[in-house]
Design a protein around this motif. Structure first.
Motif, short mmCIF file in Angstrom:
data_model
loop_
_atom_site.label_atom_id
_atom_site.label_comp_id
_atom_site.label_asym_id
_atom_site.label_seq_id
_atom_site.Cartn_x
_atom_site.Cartn_y
_atom_site.Cartn_z
N LYS A 1 -38.44 -24.07 -63.96
CA LYS A 1 -37.13 -24.64 -64.23
C LYS A 1 -37.02 -25.07 -65.70
O LYS A 1 -37.82 -25.88 -66.18
N ASP A 2 -36.07 -24.49 -66.42
CA ASP A 2 -35.82 -24.83 -67.84
C ASP A 2 -37.14 -24.84 -68.62
O ASP A 2 -37.50 -25.83 -69.26
N GLN B 1 -34.43 -21.52 -76.83
CA GLN B 1 -34.52 -20.37 -75.94
C GLN B 1 -33.83 -19.18 -76.57
O GLN B 1 -32.74 -19.29 -77.10
#
Length: 610
Positions: free
Chosen positions: A201-202, A243
């Protein structure tokens, strides 16, 4: 530091490689410089810790070389996407001189560690659900080129240190196709049909920065290149990296290599882990200990400052499917079947939205679609025709980009991707069966004294199904052949053609000749035919001809064809098997139908109708 403008070349293609030129020497093209650096980095990564530390201290100098930066600029121009950052600079607007000047400016800022990233632009794109929008952060193209330059210099040194569990964002041999092929091979050879496709997650936004720099220093030491990476990728807060940046995947691989990959290999060798960035896959042969392994995985990641999305294991034998890497994987009998998952459609849609405001939106959208299509090798032709192509054309038309491609583009690119998938699947199957690593850390754990100095060559083993057909009244004939990989049992190439007036034996022999002629390297071939004429010739006549009995083929009909077949039989390692026709053997029926259709097509297209 004087530097040429990329025009100076060596005399002869092998000059720069044959004489062991130092990487920093001003000889050859920019690509030659990078190739020399990659060889030096790969060699140093496999050496002693002292040699690795010495080489790591040279990485900043090699990263700052204007030739390396110039290659990074060209890479961003070619593959970096259409989006422009907040500074409005578009690298395609720069001429050759300006690109070299930009490379020198970036190089100087690297050398004195003064490089700092510029502001980022945020663009809102519609959510997949159709309700509201979500933000996408876009770097400037100069920052993307700078990160790419660091990646080009550092990755060849870091990659050999990683384990085979890490399959994403690495050198050739660790592509998306290779990742799927490894999973399918384990599924088939070891009956690992229970799969857990987990997602961190993330992952990029949750990385604890201090631990990340510790992991990077464990690979590169406390060197200037680490300080440069901290300036480029670090943020004021204690967690998270950008990201989508060129360095992001390398940093994530370095962190998870130290905290997860090595630990899992020692703790759970019975459940192999495959990781592509933040996408994880565990494969189990039975249900024993599954939940303990899953609990261990989640606890370990939680201790590393990361969390999973909490997916559950899936048994493909129960008819369920698992989504991984943009594919929806299920079973059809004993074979794994891939379809495009909704996640992949969302990714394509986001990429197309980013092109809408750009001047060359049609061209940019076409490039985005073709890159997306290049990943669809495991998708079957039937799925492409029935589901993928109509939906793709509908999506492109809905965004007003219908001029960007047509159905012919879709089929040509899928054909290339499918062919690449066949070869990757076969090579990966051989590598896993024979226990060969692809060049990563597991391969280098073997003591140097036990490693062979000669490369291991594997001769491909294939089955060649052939058949010929002739229509009785018109004498129009057709031939067909089909190659099936002996290890994977996959069909990977076939062909057929026709002749206006011929004989059945000639068509049978032509099918063998054309099939063997397509092989471009020595191969072990087992010919499967329903023709006694071909079987007897290969088993009896050709060996006599090879031993010096020239009459063995001279007194046969179709002598010229037989002599050409004989030369190919000598070149390859050929055996022959006779099978009775129309006995339900699928491949034999396949070539029989192809040959007959070729003959019928010749009859239809003949100008005289005979």
């Amino acid at each position: 530091m004087s530097i040429s403008s990329g025009r100076r070349r060596t005399h002869g293609s092998a000059g720069a490689h044959a004489r062991q030129i130092p990487a920093l020497a001003h000889e050859g093209t920019c690509e030659d410089y990078l190739r020399r650096h990659e060889m030096d980095a790969s060699k140093a990564a496999r050496s002693s810790s002292r040699d690795r530390e010495t080489f790591a201290r040279k990485l900043l100098e090699r990263t700052a070389d204007p030739r390396n930066v110039r290659l990074a600029i060209e890479h961003v121009i070619r593959y970096g996407g259409p989006a422009v950052g907040k500074d409005g600079v578009q690298l395609t607007d720069l001429n050759n001189w300006d690109r070299w000047e930009l490379a020198r400016v970036i190089s100087d800022s690297f050398t004195d560690l003064s490089y700092s990233t510029g502001p980022e632009r945020t663009k809102e794109i519609p959510k997949t659900s159709g309700q509201g929008t979500r933000p996408i952060t876009i770097q400037s193209q100069i920052d993307r080129a700078a990160e790419r330059a660091v990646l080009q210099a550092v990755q060849p040194f870091v990659d050999p240190m990683l384990t085979d569990a890490c399959m994403g964002y690495r050198a050739p041999g660790y592509s998306r196709e290779a990742t799927l092929a490894v999973a399918f091979t384990r599924m088939r050879r070891e009956s690992r049909y229970i799969m857990l496709a987990e997602d961190i997650k993330d992952a990029f936004g949750s990385l604890p920065l201090q631990r990340l720099w510790d992991a990077l220093r464990s690979m590169l030491g406390d060197t200037p290149i680490v300080r440069l990476i901290r300036r480029m990728a670090g943020r004021p807060q204690r967690r998270g990296i950008r990201q989508g940046g060129s360095l992001s995947s390398l940093l994530l691989n370095a962190y998870l290599h130290r905290t997860l990959d090595q630990w899992w290999l020692e703790r759970h060798p019975e459940a192999p882990l495959i990781r592509v960035a933040d996408d994880l896959l565990l494969q189990f042969a039975d249900s024993t200990g599954i939940m303990d392994a899953v609990s261990d995985l989640r606890n370990r990641l939680r201790g590393c400052g990361l969390a999973t999305k909490g997916y559950l294991p899936t048994d493909l034998r129960s008819g369920q499917a698992v989504e991984w890497l943009g594919y929806r994987i299920s079973l059809a009998g004993d074979l794994a079947v891939c379809r495009v998952a909704e996640r992949a459609w969302s990714s394509l849609r986001d990429g197309l939205w980013l092109t809408l405001d750009e001047p060359d939106s049609i061209l940019l959208a076409r490039n985005s679609v073709l890159q997306w299509l290049a990943q669809l090798g495991p998708i079957s032709a039937m799925e492409m025709d029935m589901a993928v192509t109509p939906r793709l054309m509908e999506m492109v038309s809905a965004l007003g980009l219908c001029e960007s491609l047509d159905r012919q583009d879709v089929w040509e690119w899928h054909h290339q991707a499918e062919r690449r998938w066949r070869w990757t699947w076969r090579d990966t199957y051989v590598r896993v069966c024979r226990g060969l690593a692809a060049g990563s850390a597991q391969q280098h754990r073997v003591a140097p004294a036990t490693q062979s100095t000669m490369p291991i060559t594997l001769r491909r083993e294939v089955l060649l199904y052939t058949d010929g057909s002739v229509l009785r009244r018109s004498r129009a004939g057709g031939w067909a052949f089909l190659f099936v990989d002996a290890l994977t049992e996959m069909r990977w190439y076939w062909g057929s053609d026709s002749h206006p007036r011929t004989t059945n034996n000639r068509m049978e022999l032509t099918a063998v000749l054309r099939g063997l002629s397509t092989l471009n390297e020595p191969t072990r071939v087992r010919i499967v035919t329903d023709s006694r004429y071909v079987f007897d010739g290969i088993k009896e006549w050709i060996p006599l001809w090879r031993e010096g009995d020239r009459r063995a083929l001279k007194r046969r009909r179709n002598r010229r064809l037989w002599e050409r077949v004989a030369r190919l039989v000598f070149h390859h390692d050929v055996t022959c098997e006779w099978t009775r026709s129309h006995q339900g053997r699928v491949e034999n029926e396949f070539v029989d139908q192809m040959a007959r259709h070729a003959a019928l097509n010749q009859l239809v297209t003949s100008p005289t109708g005979v």
